[in-house]
Design a protein around this motif. Structure first.
Motif, PDB file in Angstrom:
ATOM      1  N   ALA A 155      65.629  55.056  -2.913  1.00 39.03           N
ATOM      2  CA  ALA A 155      66.282  56.159  -3.872  1.00 39.03           C
ATOM      3  C   ALA A 155      65.001  56.739  -4.689  1.00 39.03           C
ATOM      4  O   ALA A 155      64.620  56.261  -5.191  1.00 39.03           O
ATOM      5  N   GLY A 156      64.907  57.879  -4.639  1.00 34.47           N
ATOM      6  CA  GLY A 156      63.926  58.657  -5.213  1.00 34.47           C
ATOM      7  C   GLY A 156      62.362  58.543  -4.762  1.00 34.47           C
ATOM      8  O   GLY A 156      61.505  59.401  -5.450  1.00 34.47           O
ATOM      9  N   CYS A 157      62.113  57.853  -3.851  1.00 39.48           N
ATOM     10  CA  CYS A 157      60.844  58.030  -3.586  1.00 39.48           C
ATOM     11  C   CYS A 157      60.638  59.373  -2.914  1.00 39.48           C
ATOM     12  O   CYS A 157      61.410  60.018  -2.241  1.00 39.48           O
ATOM     13  N   THR A 158      59.403  59.973  -3.011  1.00 37.01           N
ATOM     14  CA  THR A 158      59.292  61.240  -2.817  1.00 37.01           C
ATOM     15  C   THR A 158      58.744  61.727  -1.486  1.00 37.01           C
ATOM     16  O   THR A 158      58.600  62.550  -0.892  1.00 37.01           O
TER      17      THR A 158
ATOM     18  N   TYR B  62      56.076  67.061  -6.164  1.00 33.66           N
ATOM     19  CA  TYR B  62      57.127  68.024  -6.953  1.00 33.66           C
ATOM     20  C   TYR B  62      56.774  69.641  -6.321  1.00 33.66           C
ATOM     21  O   TYR B  62      57.560  70.056  -6.444  1.00 33.66           O
TER      22      TYR B  62
ATOM     23  N   THR C  82      63.181  57.183 -14.525  1.00 31.92           N
ATOM     24  CA  THR C  82      63.711  57.931 -13.267  1.00 31.92           C
ATOM     25  C   THR C  82      62.887  58.277 -12.645  1.00 31.92           C
ATOM     26  O   THR C  82      61.651  58.828 -12.773  1.00 31.92           O
ATOM     27  N   PRO C  83      63.208  58.588 -11.248  1.00 33.93           N
ATOM     28  CA  PRO C  83      62.350  59.453 -10.307  1.00 33.93           C
ATOM     29  C   PRO C  83      62.088  60.724 -10.642  1.00 33.93           C
ATOM     30  O   PRO C  83      60.836  61.233 -10.630  1.00 33.93           O
ATOM     31  N   THR C  84      63.052  61.341 -11.417  1.00 32.39           N
ATOM     32  CA  THR C  84      62.696  62.905 -11.850  1.00 32.39           C
ATOM     33  C   THR C  84      61.696  62.650 -12.941  1.00 32.39           C
ATOM     34  O   THR C  84      61.115  63.611 -12.890  1.00 32.39           O
TER      35      THR C  84
ATOM     36  N   LEU D  30      58.513  62.998 -11.010  1.00 31.03           N
ATOM     37  CA  LEU D  30      58.253  64.501 -10.617  1.00 31.03           C
ATOM     38  C   LEU D  30      57.690  65.347 -11.736  1.00 31.03           C
ATOM     39  O   LEU D  30      56.931  66.120 -11.636  1.00 31.03           O
ATOM     40  N   LEU D  31      58.453  64.977 -12.888  1.00 30.61           N
ATOM     41  CA  LEU D  31      58.081  66.090 -14.089  1.00 30.61           C
ATOM     42  C   LEU D  31      56.622  65.650 -14.496  1.00 30.61           C
ATOM     43  O   LEU D  31      55.816  66.549 -15.070  1.00 30.61           O
TER      44      LEU D  31
END
Lengths: 269, 67, 378
Positions: A20-23, A175, A214-216, A219-220
């Motif tokens: 989960a959250g792997c890009t 991203y 978090t994964p986000t 990305l940010l």
């Protein structure tokens, strides 16, 4: 209209194995859109990979796919390409795959300038084996094999590629998914050895233990840290501190390996 | 402002990473039982950020044709 | 028609044999005493529409031949002991993924860098067990320049027919020496071409576990499939199912064992009434033949069993001779400290004595030494 990925995905293979959250899934989508925009015949596309999380990508796409041994993606790809230059060969792998165990193949493919497109999925860690440090783990960062913090210097993959002679080198991030698509497309269109370093996030192995909750947030971090290479030209070193550039970092026209080989040896057709 | 006609969510593929929910600029999505769900379709401006960055192929946004 | 004769080096004969078999790709890395194979291929391949590449290391060389084979091209690499050790992981890959390639190992003294220019026969077990996991192995063992050519052709045929990597296990003497070579006319030796699948692409199961053999489709031929070094299902996608893993591993090994008669090639010299048998390959077999003749001259009923296929091991052939009940002892001369001898002892099951004649000296074992050993059994 939403983009339909199904045309390029092997039926019944999703959900993929990534955490989960792997890009990597985001990049896979960018890659599919890029290939689709070039209208390649699926039968002519070969995707090779090494070992590691991103190296499971070829299993999901409906091309000729080759999941090889650790680090050897480019070496297998070279054999495929030399045996049949008509094939469009993509060799992908992670940061450990491409710059540690497979580093030799990486630099020599760049040196040869053989017409292969290389994607390096850089998530700064060995994810599959459980968060060991890689050649791109930032100094000081935690890894299971760097419990006191990373003590080694790290590679800049794009500088390595440029120094070794690759004729197209770009960097992008997961991203910047549309930018990623564009870089992949340009790399595929380029004749010669092209490298795209794709900054990725491993929330499970790297993020959790390195202050990304978090994964986000990972990305940010990419969003905030990436500076377009053109914009960076007008920025001071102080302004660029802690940032990295994205975009086409190097592009030159130079003879492609197989064209040179065939002409030099007078290959009998 | 563009609008979404519908947002399809594949709950079987969604791994609940929350990237879509957190990147949504209009707060149109939410987490329900660790999976993404549409909170308010009216809020969606069809910016496609969620679809673009969903790693799991789990969200598809269908834009409303212009009226 | 006049025979086409050449005076040729053993390593060059391997290259010529490969070209005769239709090899169109060579990926290699320089290593003594095999390098002349690469040199010859570099010069000759372009002239027949093939390509040569010197890769950055032995591992890459092995990877490249597998890649080329998947692109539908017969592929060759050559190396020696240390290089073979580096190639092993990818050789295992080719075994599991059923990819035909031919690997020449010109054996030199080991372990490690060892005796780079000195002949040896010390990779017999490396060829069999070098890569990890259970797997089948085919290895052919030429003993003359002519056989370097012919056995390389046979190695390609076996690789294509059995969809697996095949070794040409030779040594620094056979590889480096020059002898007369009669180049066969096209068609004179059998050349097996890779079969193509005849099913629809959507029905293609590249690793069908319920079939003994499935034709290997070339990348780019319209059959899109997945290849992985993970244990895989019939369709090529990874599986963790231990039942399937077992089934497929056994299938790969059994299809070699089952076809023993087709894969095995043995020269039997005066074995009919032999009381003392010499079991030897490669350069040691050349001395052994002289030794058998000399022993016969001395009134000893000696015979030579010379495998040209060492893997799978010629169990049945040894059995057949021992079952006659005449043989009192077997002499196994080999340029190592007893790799084949153990295997012969395994097959003999105590029915006769088996004695090795080992040498790490850089000269071949001499006929006289073998005769002396033969005499001990009389």
């Amino acid at each position: 209209m939403a983009y339909d990925y199904a045309k390029y995905l092997r039926p019944g293979k999703l959900p993929h194995i990534w955490c989960a959250g792997c890009t990597y899934g985001i990049v896979l989508k960018s890659m599919i859109r890029a290939i689709d925009s070039l209208n390649y015949d699926k039968n002519d596309v070969v995707v090779t990979s090494g070992i590691g999380c991103c190296s499971r990508l070829p299993g999901y796409v409906d091309f000729n796919t080759l999941h090889t041994t650790h680090g050897r993606s480019i070496a297998f790809a070279t054999g495929v390409k030399v045996a049949n230059p008509k094939l469009k060969v993509i060799a992908l792998g992670g940061d450990g795959d491409m710059t540690a165990i497979g580093g030799n193949h990486f630099i020599h493919a760049c040196r040869r300038n053989i017409d292969i497109t290389v994607f390096v999925f850089n998530n700064n860690i060995y994810g599959m084996t459980g968060a060991q440090y890689s050649p791109t783990t930032p100094k000081g960062a935690w890894a299971t094999t760097a419990p006191y913090g990373m003590t080694e210097n790290n590679f800049d993959i794009t500088s390595l590629a440029i120094g070794a002679g690759a004729s197209f080198v770009a960097r992008t991030t997961a991203y910047h998914a549309t930018h990623c698509e564009k870089m992949i497309k340009e790399a595929l269109e380029h004749k010669g050895l092209s490298v795209v370093e794709i900054i990725n996030a491993c929330p499970t192995g790297f993020g959790r233990k390195n202050k990304f909750k978090t994964p986000t947030s990972m990305l940010l971090w990419m969003k905030d840290s990436a500076v377009n290479v053109e914009k960076a030209k007008n920025m001071s070193p102080e302004e660029l501190a802690g940032k990295f550039t994205i975009g086409v970092l190097h592009k030159e026209e130079k003879p492609e390996y197989l064209e040179t080989y065939d002409a030099t040896v007078g290959l009998k057709k | 402002m563009a609008k979404a006609e519908r947002i399809e969510i594949n709950k079987k593929w969604c791994k609940g990473c929350e990237i879509c929910v957190e990147l949504c600029p209009t707060n149109a999505l939410e987490m329900v039982d660790f999976k993404v769900a549409v909170k308010d379709l009216e809020k969606c401006i069809a910016c496609m950020q969620c679809e673009l960055r969903c790693p799991d192929f789990a969200i598809v946004v269908y834009k409303k044709e212009k009226e | 028609m006049a025979k086409k004769l050449e005076f040729m080096m053993g390593n060059h004969a391997v290259a010529e044999g490969a070209l005769y078999a239709g090899c169109k790709f060579y990926g290699g890395y320089p290593i003594t005493p095999s390098t002349e194979v690469a040199e010859r291929m570099a010069e000759r391949l372009p002239k027949v529409g093939g390509r040569f590449i010197q890769m950055e290391d032995e591992i890459a060389a092995m990877a490249s031949v597998i890649g080329a084979s998947l692109a539908g091209v017969k592929s060759l690499t050559a190396t020696s002991g240390p290089g073979l050790s580096l190639k092993q992981e990818n050789i295992g890959y080719a075994m599991l993924c059923e990819i035909p390639v031919v690997i020449v190992d010109v054996m030199r003294g080991g372990p490690s860098t060892g005796m780079p220019t000195g002949p040896s026969q010390s990779d017999i077990m490396q060829a069999k067990w070098g890569t990890h996991g259970d797997h089948p192995v085919i290895a052919v063992t030429p003993a003359s320049v002519q056989e370097q050519f012919n056995e390389t052709v046979r190695a390609f045929n076996l690789a294509e027919k059995y969809r697996c990597p095949v070794y040409v296990l030779t040594d620094a003497i056979i590889g480096q020496m020059m002898e007369q070579l009669e180049i066969p006319e096209p068609g004179e030796l059998e050349v097996i071409e890779r079969p193509k699948p005849d099913c629809k692409p959507e029905e293609y199961l590249p690793f069908d576990m319920d079939k003994e053999f499935v034709p290997l489709a070339a990348f780019g031929s319209g059959y899109r499939y997945h290849v992985t070094g993970l244990h895989h299902n019939s369709d090529g996608f990874p599986t963790n199912d231990p039942v399937l893993h077992t089934k497929n591993t056994v299938r790969l090994i059994e299809r070699i064992n089952k076809n023993y008669d087709d894969i095995m090639k043995v020269e039997e010299f005066m074995t009919d009434d032999a009381e003392v048998l010499v079991f030897a390959i490669g350069v040691s077999a050349r001395s052994a033949k002289h030794a058998v003749i000399e022993a016969r001259n001395q009134g000893i009923k000696a015979g030579l069993l010379r495998p040209l296929t060492i893997w799978p091991f010629p169990d049945k052939h040894i059995d057949n001779i021992l079952n006659k009940g005449n043989v009192k002892g077997i002499v196994v001369p080999e340029m190592n400290l007893g790799q084949m001898t153990l295997e012969v002892q395994r097959v003999a099951k105590g029915r006769c004595q088996v004695e090795g004649l080992f040498s790490l000296m850089l000269d071949p074992i001499l006929p006289g030494e073998i005769v002396e050993k033969i005499r001990r059994f009389v």
